[in-house]
Design an enzyme around this catalytic site. Structure first.
Site, short mmCIF file in Angstrom:
data_model
loop_
_atom_site.label_atom_id
_atom_site.label_comp_id
_atom_site.label_asym_id
_atom_site.label_seq_id
_atom_site.Cartn_x
_atom_site.Cartn_y
_atom_site.Cartn_z
N PRO A 113 35.87 42.91 49.25
CA PRO A 113 35.58 41.63 48.62
C PRO A 113 36.77 40.98 47.89
O PRO A 113 37.57 41.67 47.27
CB PRO A 113 34.48 41.98 47.60
CG PRO A 113 34.56 43.45 47.43
CD PRO A 113 35.04 44.00 48.73
N ASN A 114 36.82 39.68 48.05
CA ASN A 114 37.81 38.80 47.41
C ASN A 114 39.20 38.89 48.02
O ASN A 114 40.08 38.10 47.66
CB ASN A 114 37.88 39.05 45.89
CG ASN A 114 36.55 38.78 45.22
OD1 ASN A 114 36.00 37.70 45.39
ND2 ASN A 114 36.01 39.75 44.51
N ARG B 108 45.83 49.26 35.26
CA ARG B 108 44.95 48.13 34.95
C ARG B 108 43.75 48.59 34.11
O ARG B 108 43.81 49.63 33.48
CB ARG B 108 44.54 47.47 36.27
CG ARG B 108 45.77 46.97 37.06
CD ARG B 108 45.38 46.27 38.33
NE ARG B 108 44.61 45.06 38.04
CZ ARG B 108 43.94 44.36 38.97
NH1 ARG B 108 43.96 44.76 40.23
NH2 ARG B 108 43.28 43.27 38.63
N TYR C 20 48.57 39.89 42.94
CA TYR C 20 48.38 40.17 44.36
C TYR C 20 49.39 39.47 45.29
O TYR C 20 49.31 39.64 46.51
CB TYR C 20 46.95 39.78 44.78
CG TYR C 20 45.88 40.59 44.06
CD1 TYR C 20 45.73 41.94 44.34
CD2 TYR C 20 45.05 40.02 43.11
CE1 TYR C 20 44.76 42.70 43.69
CE2 TYR C 20 44.07 40.77 42.47
CZ TYR C 20 43.94 42.11 42.76
OH TYR C 20 42.98 42.86 42.11
N GLU D 131 43.47 55.11 51.96
CA GLU D 131 43.02 54.14 50.94
C GLU D 131 44.23 53.34 50.46
O GLU D 131 45.27 53.91 50.12
CB GLU D 131 42.41 54.93 49.76
CG GLU D 131 41.95 54.07 48.62
CD GLU D 131 41.33 54.90 47.48
OE1 GLU D 131 41.18 56.14 47.63
OE2 GLU D 131 41.03 54.29 46.44
N ARG E 67 44.47 34.07 44.92
CA ARG E 67 43.83 34.83 43.84
C ARG E 67 44.89 35.53 42.99
O ARG E 67 45.69 36.32 43.52
CB ARG E 67 42.96 35.89 44.52
CG ARG E 67 42.38 36.90 43.61
CD ARG E 67 41.81 38.07 44.42
NE ARG E 67 41.14 38.99 43.53
CZ ARG E 67 40.83 40.23 43.84
NH1 ARG E 67 41.12 40.70 45.04
NH2 ARG E 67 40.24 41.00 42.98
N ASN F 91 41.17 48.93 52.21
CA ASN F 91 41.24 48.45 50.83
C ASN F 91 39.82 47.98 50.49
O ASN F 91 39.43 46.86 50.83
CB ASN F 91 42.24 47.31 50.68
CG ASN F 91 42.43 46.92 49.22
OD1 ASN F 91 41.61 47.27 48.37
ND2 ASN F 91 43.48 46.18 48.92
N ALA G 295 36.96 45.89 44.99
CA ALA G 295 36.11 46.28 43.85
C ALA G 295 35.10 47.37 44.21
O ALA G 295 34.71 48.17 43.35
CB ALA G 295 35.39 45.05 43.30
N HIS H 94 45.62 50.14 47.88
CA HIS H 94 45.44 49.12 46.83
C HIS H 94 46.77 48.40 46.64
O HIS H 94 47.83 49.04 46.54
CB HIS H 94 45.00 49.74 45.50
CG HIS H 94 43.70 50.44 45.63
ND1 HIS H 94 42.51 49.75 45.77
CD2 HIS H 94 43.39 51.76 45.72
CE1 HIS H 94 41.53 50.63 45.92
NE2 HIS H 94 42.04 51.84 45.90
C1 DQA Z 1 42.46 46.20 44.66
C2 DQA Z 1 42.23 46.79 43.25
C3 DQA Z 1 40.75 46.67 42.87
O1 DQA Z 1 40.56 47.22 41.56
C4 DQA Z 1 40.31 45.23 42.85
O2 DQA Z 1 38.94 45.13 42.56
C5 DQA Z 1 40.67 44.50 44.09
C6 DQA Z 1 41.92 44.78 44.77
C7 DQA Z 1 43.95 46.15 45.02
O3 DQA Z 1 44.25 45.95 46.21
O4 DQA Z 1 44.82 46.26 44.14
O5 DQA Z 1 39.94 43.57 44.50
O6 DQA Z 1 41.81 47.04 45.60
#
Ligand code: DQA
Length: 142
Positions: free
Chosen positions: A12-13, A107, A25, A98, A20, A74, A77, A100
């Protein structure tokens, strides 16, 4: 030899990358970045999937078991909340790395816990979009 097939699954997002919180990011959209990844890795067959919906991510992970040799995930959230994604990774044989973009340990505290790491071969966090390229390097050699 057939090309290794790797799918990048973003949660998501991450469809908003580029717009964003660019200070966290970066300013590239994932579509632009994905084209660069394809050009840089002609020896791999790459696919990209993004969803904001947990169940769709679970279904894609299940399907990927028959269709791909590796997954870069990835879960965004859902990393911090999803027992369903943890279980989906545990249910398949294809290895999952995984990813990120940000360093989740630098964070908010709620990001420090990943529910999916225990089912993944490893995790790359905090190296920006470069983490996806590094994840591909892993699959080239394993
Ligand atoms: C994320 C880190 C997560 O905590 C966050 O909710 C994201 C992006 C990252 O790529 O740094 O949406 O996965």
């Amino acid at each position: 030899m057939d090309k290794k097939r790797i799918i990048i699954i973003n949660g998501p997002n991450l469809n908003l990358l580029g717009k964003r919180e660019p200070e966290i990011y970066g300013s590239d959209s994932f579509e632009e970045f994905f084209k660069k990844l394809q050009n840089k890795n002609p020896g791999l067959q790459l696919e990209y999937y993004q969803s904001n919906i947990e169940g769709k991510l679970v279904s894609k992970i299940q399907q990927a078991d028959d269709e791909f040799d590796g997954i870069l995930l990835n879960a965004a959230a859902y990393t911090h909340t999803s027992v369903a994604i943890h279980d989906a990774i545990g249910a398949i044989a294809v290895p999952v790395v995984e990813i990120h973009i940000s360093n989740i340990y630098k964070r908010e505290e709620f990001r420090h816990k990943s529910l999916i790491s225990s089912k993944c071969v490893g995790m790359i966090s905090g190296l920006g979009l470069k983490g996806y390229q590094l994840g591909l390097e892993y699959f080239k050699n394993n």
